[in-house]
Structure formats: structure tokens, C-alpha cells
Design an enzyme around this catalytic site. Structure first.
Site: not given
Length: 385
Positions: A345, A46, A49
Site C-alpha cells: 500500500k 501478485h 489485491t
């Protein structure tokens, strides 16, 4: 309630939800179990970003994994019809005496990743909001950027369920059994059996002991959003960034829709254990002071009032590399953890690799760096308890 599946996934956060999608789209009967309702605020995904970079430390395997993840995020955008990845560029800054960038640049260029090496004067000229001392330099990745993390989880969830996967939210695993054949996962709502099991429990891995005991420690981490000068730090004008400063390592994001510059500290953090309530932002003086002091030193026009804040969790291995491997005692159980701090990522590529491992296929990316064999596996594998 007792049901049988091909694969059960325990932990439906970034890695687990991604794996569930890639399994379900192959027609694999998949059950995902999570103690909460993803996306949620009890894990590590969370806070709006996450950075995505390609010129990575740790060698060519990370660079290849980052590029594969980027391709998979683009596929997810197309499949979901949502914008998930913003190519803001990422500026990695450090004192040049630390020599942080040479090997990363070589590995990146060898993989075709665009990078620029910039001195402090050039950085300060391109981004007037930055005031970098002359002893600093940077590696800039124009094709890097950030992911909308919770949107990514929600997109994978929607697509996985559409492909036939099942999700049990708010369901804690009470016990796991493996006997060389099927595995059984016991919960308060029933027992579930499968041929294969994927464990992606994040900071909650200790709750799965003694079935598996991984060398992972969880820590409380904080991030803050600070009011910034309009124009200087907005999306489209300012990149994501990492900063190796004298007082620690930091990362951050441009101000999105006027929400303020987001910044967090990568190192440090208070120990945390499953079941504990992390103390709120501001409980420790350094929660805000470390972040503010760094902004005041390097980006003073982004050091306005604290607009909002968040607390999350890191889950770290001793060497801060991931664990992606088979359980040492059970061939049909895959464990994946230790991702926090820099793992989100990669979750699109890791989820795909986990699906491939569960199906008995050779992963399309090199996972050798993440093998359990680098640790003492005698202390990791549990028995059929």
C-alpha cells in the site's frame, strides 16, 4: 554490453518500479533490472489485491505515509487512466480485551482520517455475513479499501518506460561493485554503471550478499479464494477486513466479480530462500484448513469450496518495520526492504521517497522509523567485493 546511467534500480517490483517512474519523469537516466518480468508471481505483489488502510499501527509516521501513498495512487490513476484503488472500506476486528484500536484511532483522528469504533452487534447488523462474538469490537475505515496490485505495477511500468526509463527483465545480478564514486552492476548481458544505486530486491535480498546483508527473512505465504454467498460478500456490499483471532492474524477482501472471498493469514509461514521453489498451495494441511476454519467461525457463508489459491512471499525484518536508508558503507547506494505483510500500500509513496533520496533531496515523508541504525550495521555493510 556496457552502459552508464544516472540511477540503477535492482528489483523492479512494487517499490522499484514506482521509484523508476518517479526518477524517469524527472528526466533521470534510469535502468531497472529484475530477475523476472514484472508484474510477476516470484515476489510479493501478485494475487490481484492488496489492502490500503490509513488508521495504522506503528505511530503517526505510518499514518502520514499511508495518506501520502493514497494521494500518489490517485495521481497514478489519473495519469494511467485506470481504476487502481477501490474504496470498499476496511473493517479491522479484534477481541476488545487486546486493546488494539485506541492508539490507532487517536493517531488517525489527529491526521484527519475518518474512523468508527463498532461493537459486535453493530458489525453483525451492518454486514450480515459476519458473525462476530460479543467480546469482539472493530475499527472501521470507510475511506480505506484495496488496490489492484498487478495493475499498479503494470501502470508504473508503462509510464516509466514512456518517460524514458529502461527495463531489463529476466536478468539476474551477478555482482555489485562500489568504490565511493560510481557503482557497477554486473549481469550476464553486460555491465552497467551509475552514479547511484537503489536496491529493492524484496525476498531476494540474500542473493545480493555479500555486498549487502540485511536482517530480512523470507517466508512462504498462502492465500485462498472461497465461494461465498452472492450479495453478502460482493464488492460494494462487503469491506476489506483484518481479523485478530485466537488462532492467528488474518486479512481479506470482498468477492470481486464472483471470484470468491479472498483470505490470507498474516503470521506464520515456512522459511524460503532465493532459488528454492515454494511448495504449492495444499502441500501443508494448514494452507487451506487455517483459512477455512477462520471463515467458518466468523463468516460461515463465505466458507464454500476453494475456488483458487496462490503462494507468495513475505520479507520480514525482526521488528516488521521497513528498511529505507543509505547503505552503511556507500553513500550513493540506497537500500529498501522488509516490506512484506503490509508494504504494498505504501509503495507509491516509498518509490517517490527513494527517487528523492537518489537525487540528494530530503524525502517529503518522514523515514526516521525505517533507519538501518536500529540494527547492528557492522553486520550489514559489505565491502567492495
Amino acid at each position: 554490453m556496457s552502459q552508464t546511467f544516472d540511477v540503477i534500480i535492482v528489483g523492479a517490483g512494487s517499490m522499484g518500479m514506482s521509484a523508476g517512474y518517479y526518477l524517469a519523469r524527472r528526466g533521470v537516466r534510469t535502468l531497472m533490472i529484475d530477475a523476472f518480468d514484472p508484474p510477476h508471481e516470484e515476489g510479493s505483489h501478485h494475487g490481484d489485491t492488496r489492502l490500503i488502510r490509513h488508521a495504522y499501527s506503528g505511530g503517526a509516521a505510518y499514518v502520514a505515509l499511508a495518506l501520502e501513498a493514497d494521494r500518489s495512487w490517485r495521481d497514478l490513476e489519473e495519469e494511467s487512466g485506470q481504476r487502481l484503488l477501490v474504496r470498499s472500506g476496511v473493517l479491522n476486528m479484534a477481541d476488545r480485551t487486546q486493546g488494539r484500536f485506541q492508539q490507532r484511532i487517536q493517531d488517525a483522528q489527529g491526521a484527519g482520517v475518518r474512523v468508527e469504533r463498532l461493537d459486535a452487534d453493530e458489525i453483525n447488523r451492518r454486514w450480515p455475513g459476519i458473525r462476530l462474538p460479543h467480546s469482539y469490537e472493530a475499527m472501521y475505515e470507510p475511506d480505506a479499501g484495496y488496490l489492484h496490485s498487478e495493475r499498479c505495477i503494470a501502470a508504473y511500468r508503462k509510464l516509466a518506460l514512456a518517460e524514458g526509463a529502461m527495463l531489463l527483465p529476466y536478468t539476474r545480478v551477478q555482482h555489485i561493485e562500489a568504490d565511493g564514486g560510481a557503482v557497477r552492476v554486473l549481469t550476464r548481458v553486460g555491465d552497467f554503471a551509475a552514479d547511484r544505486l537503489i536496491l529493492t530486491a524484496g525476498a531476494w535480498f540474500p542473493s545480493l550478499q555479500p555486498f549487502v546483508t540485511l536482517p530480512i527473512r523470507a517466508v512462504r505465504k498462502t492465500v485462498g479464494w472461497f465461494q461465498s454467498e452472492p450479495g453478502l460478500f460482493d464488492t460494494g456490499a462487503f469491506p476489506g477486513f483484518t481479523l485478530a483471532a485466537d488462532n492467528g492474524g488474518y486479512y481479506g477482501f470482498p468477492s470481486i466479480a464472483g471470484g470468491g472471498v479472498k483470505i490470507g493469514r498474516h503470521d506464520g509461514g515456512l522459511p524460503w530462500r532465493p532459488g528454492e521453489t515454494p511448495v504449492p498451495f495444499g502441500h501443508c494441511r494448514e494452507d487451506e484448513s487455517d483459512l477455512r476454519r477462520t471463515l467458518e467461525a466468523f463468516m460461515p457463508q463465505a466458507a464454500g469450496r476453494l475456488v483458487s489459491s496462490a503462494v507468495c512471499k513475505y520479507e520480514l525484518t525482526p521488528d516488521e518495520h521497513f528498511i529505507i536508508d543509505k547503505h552503511p558503507a556507500h553513500e550513493n547506494v540506497i537500500v529498501a526492504g522488509g516490506f512484506s505483510g503490509h508494504g504494498f500500500k505504501f509503495s507509491s509513496a516509498v518509490g517517490k521517497a527513494l527517487a528523492e533520496l537518489a537525487l540528494g533531496k530530503r524525502p517529503s515523508v518522514d523515514l526516521g522509523l525505517f533507519a538501518l541504525s536500529r540494527f547492528d550495521t557492522t553486520a550489514i555493510g559489505g565491502e567492495n567485493l
